[in-house]
Motif scaffolding. Structure first.
Motif, PDB file in Angstrom:
ATOM      1  N   ASP A  30      22.077 -15.505 -40.963  1.00  0.00           N
ATOM      2  CA  ASP A  30      21.833 -14.284 -41.725  1.00  0.00           C
ATOM      3  C   ASP A  30      23.026 -13.779 -42.517  1.00  0.00           C
ATOM      4  N   TYR A  31      24.244 -14.150 -42.111  1.00  0.00           N
ATOM      5  CA  TYR A  31      25.434 -13.679 -42.819  1.00  0.00           C
ATOM      6  C   TYR A  31      26.616 -14.552 -42.441  1.00  0.00           C
ATOM      7  N   ASP A  32      27.693 -14.456 -43.217  1.00  0.00           N
ATOM      8  CA  ASP A  32      28.904 -15.260 -43.028  1.00  0.00           C
ATOM      9  C   ASP A  32      29.793 -14.578 -41.990  1.00  0.00           C
ATOM     10  N   VAL A  33      29.840 -15.145 -40.779  1.00  0.00           N
ATOM     11  CA  VAL A  33      30.609 -14.513 -39.698  1.00  0.00           C
ATOM     12  C   VAL A  33      32.112 -14.594 -39.934  1.00  0.00           C
ATOM     13  N   SER A  34      32.551 -15.459 -40.840  1.00  0.00           N
ATOM     14  CA  SER A  34      33.981 -15.501 -41.146  1.00  0.00           C
ATOM     15  C   SER A  34      34.371 -14.352 -42.081  1.00  0.00           C
ATOM     16  N   ARG A  35      33.399 -13.728 -42.709  1.00  0.00           N
ATOM     17  CA  ARG A  35      33.636 -12.631 -43.642  1.00  0.00           C
ATOM     18  C   ARG A  35      33.269 -11.262 -43.070  1.00  0.00           C
ATOM     19  N   TRP A  36      32.251 -11.220 -42.218  1.00  0.00           N
ATOM     20  CA  TRP A  36      31.716  -9.954 -41.713  1.00  0.00           C
ATOM     21  C   TRP A  36      31.817  -9.870 -40.197  1.00  0.00           C
ATOM     22  N   LEU A  37      31.985  -8.650 -39.697  1.00  0.00           N
ATOM     23  CA  LEU A  37      31.856  -8.360 -38.284  1.00  0.00           C
ATOM     24  C   LEU A  37      30.718  -7.348 -38.165  1.00  0.00           C
ATOM     25  N   TYR A  38      29.617  -7.765 -37.544  1.00  0.00           N
ATOM     26  CA  TYR A  38      28.369  -7.011 -37.506  1.00  0.00           C
ATOM     27  C   TYR A  38      27.890  -7.003 -36.057  1.00  0.00           C
ATOM     28  N   VAL A  39      28.091  -5.869 -35.371  1.00  0.00           N
ATOM     29  CA  VAL A  39      27.820  -5.790 -33.936  1.00  0.00           C
ATOM     30  C   VAL A  39      26.925  -4.588 -33.644  1.00  0.00           C
ATOM     31  N   PRO A  40      25.749  -4.770 -33.043  1.00  0.00           N
ATOM     32  CA  PRO A  40      25.071  -6.025 -32.801  1.00  0.00           C
ATOM     33  C   PRO A  40      24.724  -6.704 -34.118  1.00  0.00           C
ATOM     34  N   ASN A  41      24.484  -8.009 -34.047  1.00  0.00           N
ATOM     35  CA  ASN A  41      24.341  -8.799 -35.267  1.00  0.00           C
ATOM     36  C   ASN A  41      22.906  -8.872 -35.782  1.00  0.00           C
ATOM     37  N   THR A  42      22.071  -7.939 -35.386  1.00  0.00           N
ATOM     38  CA  THR A  42      20.720  -7.806 -35.920  1.00  0.00           C
ATOM     39  C   THR A  42      20.456  -6.324 -36.178  1.00  0.00           C
ATOM     40  N   TYR A  43      19.492  -6.041 -37.026  1.00  0.00           N
ATOM     41  CA  TYR A  43      19.162  -4.646 -37.329  1.00  0.00           C
ATOM     42  C   TYR A  43      18.590  -3.977 -36.083  1.00  0.00           C
ATOM     43  N   SER A  44      19.074  -2.791 -35.778  1.00  0.00           N
ATOM     44  CA  SER A  44      18.567  -2.033 -34.639  1.00  0.00           C
ATOM     45  C   SER A  44      18.760  -0.544 -34.903  1.00  0.00           C
ATOM     46  N   GLU A  45      18.473   0.262 -33.926  1.00  0.00           N
ATOM     47  CA  GLU A  45      18.610   1.707 -34.055  1.00  0.00           C
ATOM     48  C   GLU A  45      20.068   2.142 -34.201  1.00  0.00           C
ATOM     49  N   TYR A  46      20.992   1.280 -33.859  1.00  0.00           N
ATOM     50  CA  TYR A  46      22.413   1.630 -33.878  1.00  0.00           C
ATOM     51  C   TYR A  46      23.220   0.371 -34.152  1.00  0.00           C
ATOM     52  N   ARG A  47      24.502   0.560 -34.417  1.00  0.00           N
ATOM     53  CA  ARG A  47      25.436  -0.567 -34.463  1.00  0.00           C
ATOM     54  C   ARG A  47      26.783  -0.048 -34.011  1.00  0.00           C
ATOM     55  N   TYR A  48      27.546  -0.940 -33.426  1.00  0.00           N
ATOM     56  CA  TYR A  48      28.902  -0.584 -33.023  1.00  0.00           C
ATOM     57  C   TYR A  48      29.867  -0.787 -34.179  1.00  0.00           C
ATOM     58  N   ILE A  49      29.710  -1.890 -34.905  1.00  0.00           N
ATOM     59  CA  ILE A  49      30.648  -2.240 -35.970  1.00  0.00           C
ATOM     60  C   ILE A  49      29.892  -2.869 -37.134  1.00  0.00           C
ATOM     61  N   LEU A  50      30.257  -2.509 -38.339  1.00  0.00           N
ATOM     62  CA  LEU A  50      29.886  -3.244 -39.549  1.00  0.00           C
ATOM     63  C   LEU A  50      31.110  -3.187 -40.432  1.00  0.00           C
ATOM     64  N   GLY A  51      31.750  -4.322 -40.620  1.00  0.00           N
ATOM     65  CA  GLY A  51      32.962  -4.325 -41.416  1.00  0.00           C
ATOM     66  C   GLY A  51      33.302  -5.704 -41.923  1.00  0.00           C
ATOM     67  N   THR A  52      34.305  -5.759 -42.751  1.00  0.00           N
ATOM     68  CA  THR A  52      34.778  -7.030 -43.277  1.00  0.00           C
ATOM     69  C   THR A  52      35.994  -7.475 -42.476  1.00  0.00           C
ATOM     70  N   ARG A  53      36.189  -8.768 -42.438  1.00  0.00           N
ATOM     71  CA  ARG A  53      37.358  -9.330 -41.774  1.00  0.00           C
ATOM     72  C   ARG A  53      38.430  -9.574 -42.819  1.00  0.00           C
ATOM     73  N   GLY A  54      39.668  -9.617 -42.395  1.00  0.00           N
ATOM     74  CA  GLY A  54      40.745  -9.921 -43.315  1.00  0.00           C
ATOM     75  C   GLY A  54      42.054  -9.324 -42.865  1.00  0.00           C
ATOM     76  N   GLN A  55      43.073  -9.488 -43.699  1.00  0.00           N
ATOM     77  CA  GLN A  55      44.402  -8.988 -43.377  1.00  0.00           C
ATOM     78  C   GLN A  55      44.467  -7.467 -43.375  1.00  0.00           C
ATOM     79  N   LYS A  56      43.685  -6.834 -44.254  1.00  0.00           N
ATOM     80  CA  LYS A  56      43.702  -5.374 -44.362  1.00  0.00           C
ATOM     81  C   LYS A  56      42.260  -4.854 -44.363  1.00  0.00           C
ATOM     82  N   PRO A  57      41.591  -4.926 -43.208  1.00  0.00           N
ATOM     83  CA  PRO A  57      40.193  -4.489 -43.179  1.00  0.00           C
ATOM     84  C   PRO A  57      40.081  -2.979 -43.334  1.00  0.00           C
TER      85      PRO A  57
END
Length: 80
Positions: A30-57
């Motif tokens: 569903d998405y590039d895990v080397s680029r995104w951090l998506y926790v939980p990694n499916t659509y739900s009522e909530y999420r803990y994290i949605l962000g990009t990975r990198g040196q300066k996130p």
């Protein structure tokens, strides 16, 4: 997709963070895990994290319901 809560907050079953993070670090069709951090990694009522990975996130903390997902940010995250 508009976010329509299915019930009150106290009725939402939460996935534990550590297993959700482990799942988010595994390859996903569903998405590039080397680029995104998506926790939980499916659509739900909530999420803990949605962000990009990198040196300066950029890390944003939000408390509003959201339909954002990797490569499909909602208006709130688009403006951050």
């Amino acid at each position: 997709m508009p976010h329509i809560p299915q019930g009150t907050t106290d009725t939402v079953a939460l996935e534990l963070f550590d297993p959700a993070l482990d799942a988010a670090l595994r390859p996903s069709p569903d998405y590039d895990v080397s680029r995104w951090l998506y926790v939980p990694n499916t659509y739900s009522e909530y999420r803990y994290i949605l962000g990009t990975r990198g040196q300066k996130p950029l890390i944003c903390v939000g408390i509003n319901p959201s339909t954002a997902a990797p490569d499909a940010l909602d208006p709130t995250l688009q403006s951050a």
